[in-house]
Design a protein around this motif. Sequence first.
Motif, mmCIF file in Angstrom:
data_model
loop_
_atom_site.group_PDB
_atom_site.id
_atom_site.type_symbol
_atom_site.label_atom_id
_atom_site.label_comp_id
_atom_site.label_asym_id
_atom_site.label_seq_id
_atom_site.Cartn_x
_atom_site.Cartn_y
_atom_site.Cartn_z
ATOM 1 N N ASP A 137 56.201 39.632 45.344
ATOM 2 C CA ASP A 137 55.334 40.568 46.282
ATOM 3 C C ASP A 137 53.763 40.577 46.023
ATOM 4 O O ASP A 137 53.104 40.761 46.936
ATOM 5 C CB ASP A 137 55.966 42.059 46.193
ATOM 6 N N GLN B 294 49.917 39.768 63.139
ATOM 7 C CA GLN B 294 50.869 40.785 62.225
ATOM 8 C C GLN B 294 52.268 40.244 62.401
ATOM 9 O O GLN B 294 53.084 40.367 61.355
ATOM 10 C CB GLN B 294 50.830 42.178 63.004
ATOM 11 N N ALA B 295 52.506 39.878 63.610
ATOM 12 C CA ALA B 295 53.980 39.064 63.828
ATOM 13 C C ALA B 295 54.088 37.956 62.743
ATOM 14 O O ALA B 295 55.197 37.541 62.153
ATOM 15 C CB ALA B 295 54.155 38.552 64.997
ATOM 16 N N GLU C 262 54.515 39.625 59.115
ATOM 17 C CA GLU C 262 55.885 39.966 58.813
ATOM 18 C C GLU C 262 56.765 38.778 58.589
ATOM 19 O O GLU C 262 57.636 39.030 57.828
ATOM 20 C CB GLU C 262 56.099 40.871 60.123
ATOM 21 N N ALA C 263 56.747 37.732 59.636
ATOM 22 C CA ALA C 263 57.542 36.574 59.233
ATOM 23 C C ALA C 263 57.568 35.902 57.855
ATOM 24 O O ALA C 263 58.553 35.572 57.306
ATOM 25 C CB ALA C 263 57.478 35.556 60.498
ATOM 26 N N TYR D 41 56.539 37.331 55.347
ATOM 27 C CA TYR D 41 57.103 38.206 54.328
ATOM 28 C C TYR D 41 58.759 37.897 54.078
ATOM 29 O O TYR D 41 59.199 37.886 52.906
ATOM 30 C CB TYR D 41 56.600 39.649 54.503
ATOM 31 N N VAL D 42 59.262 37.993 55.430
ATOM 32 C CA VAL D 42 60.493 37.769 55.385
ATOM 33 C C VAL D 42 61.133 36.248 54.636
ATOM 34 O O VAL D 42 61.972 36.169 53.890
ATOM 35 C CB VAL D 42 61.147 37.829 56.757
ATOM 36 N N TRP E 48 59.012 34.522 52.490
ATOM 37 C CA TRP E 48 58.332 34.174 51.531
ATOM 38 C C TRP E 48 58.779 33.290 50.235
ATOM 39 O O TRP E 48 58.118 32.179 50.099
ATOM 40 C CB TRP E 48 57.525 35.519 50.798
ATOM 41 N N LYS F 269 54.185 31.617 66.835
ATOM 42 C CA LYS F 269 53.994 32.879 67.246
ATOM 43 C C LYS F 269 53.365 33.169 68.622
ATOM 44 O O LYS F 269 53.540 34.000 69.506
ATOM 45 C CB LYS F 269 53.630 34.113 66.249
#
Length: 174
Positions: free
Chosen positions: A6, A40-41, A44-45, A47-48, A50, A70
């Motif tokens: 993280d 942002q999208a 987010e993707a 992070y999922v 990573w 995206k």
Amino acid sequence: MGTDPDGDYVEYVSARLPSLQHSAYLLCGGDRHTADDIVQATIEALYVHWNRARRADNLDAYVQRMLARKFVDSKRRGWAARVRLMWPAPEPAPPPDDPDRADDRDAVLHALRRLPPGQRAVLVLRYLCDQSIEDTARALGCSTGTVKSQTARALAAVRPLLEPALTRDLGGKS
């Protein structure tokens, strides 16, 4: 990368966010709000995915590819899938800089807005994000031949729109 996934993610996104925002802004033809949605999208993707992404040979190219996809996906969605605000948000004022550069930037944005999304994406990735033909093709999920033909069509379409700015920059010489 360190042992804290993280922490690595936050560090990476914090360092690359301005570059991602700039790329998305150009892909979206100067529409800051849509660009923010695309960024942002993308993050987010990221992070999922990573754990897989951070093992990539070239993480920056991997994330640029995600951003481009995206953008393309956002153009494929129907109007009902998009969020509509009840009132327009105020546009932030551009930072003060050289007036000639501002004119050039406006001319480039105007020219990019006139292109179909695929041609706009090819020009932004190739010339403004400095990606190779192969990387651009991978990012857009198409062949290198498609990138070349879309580039040729896009350049032919924007040249007449940019000629006045080029002529002015060359001191009136053609």
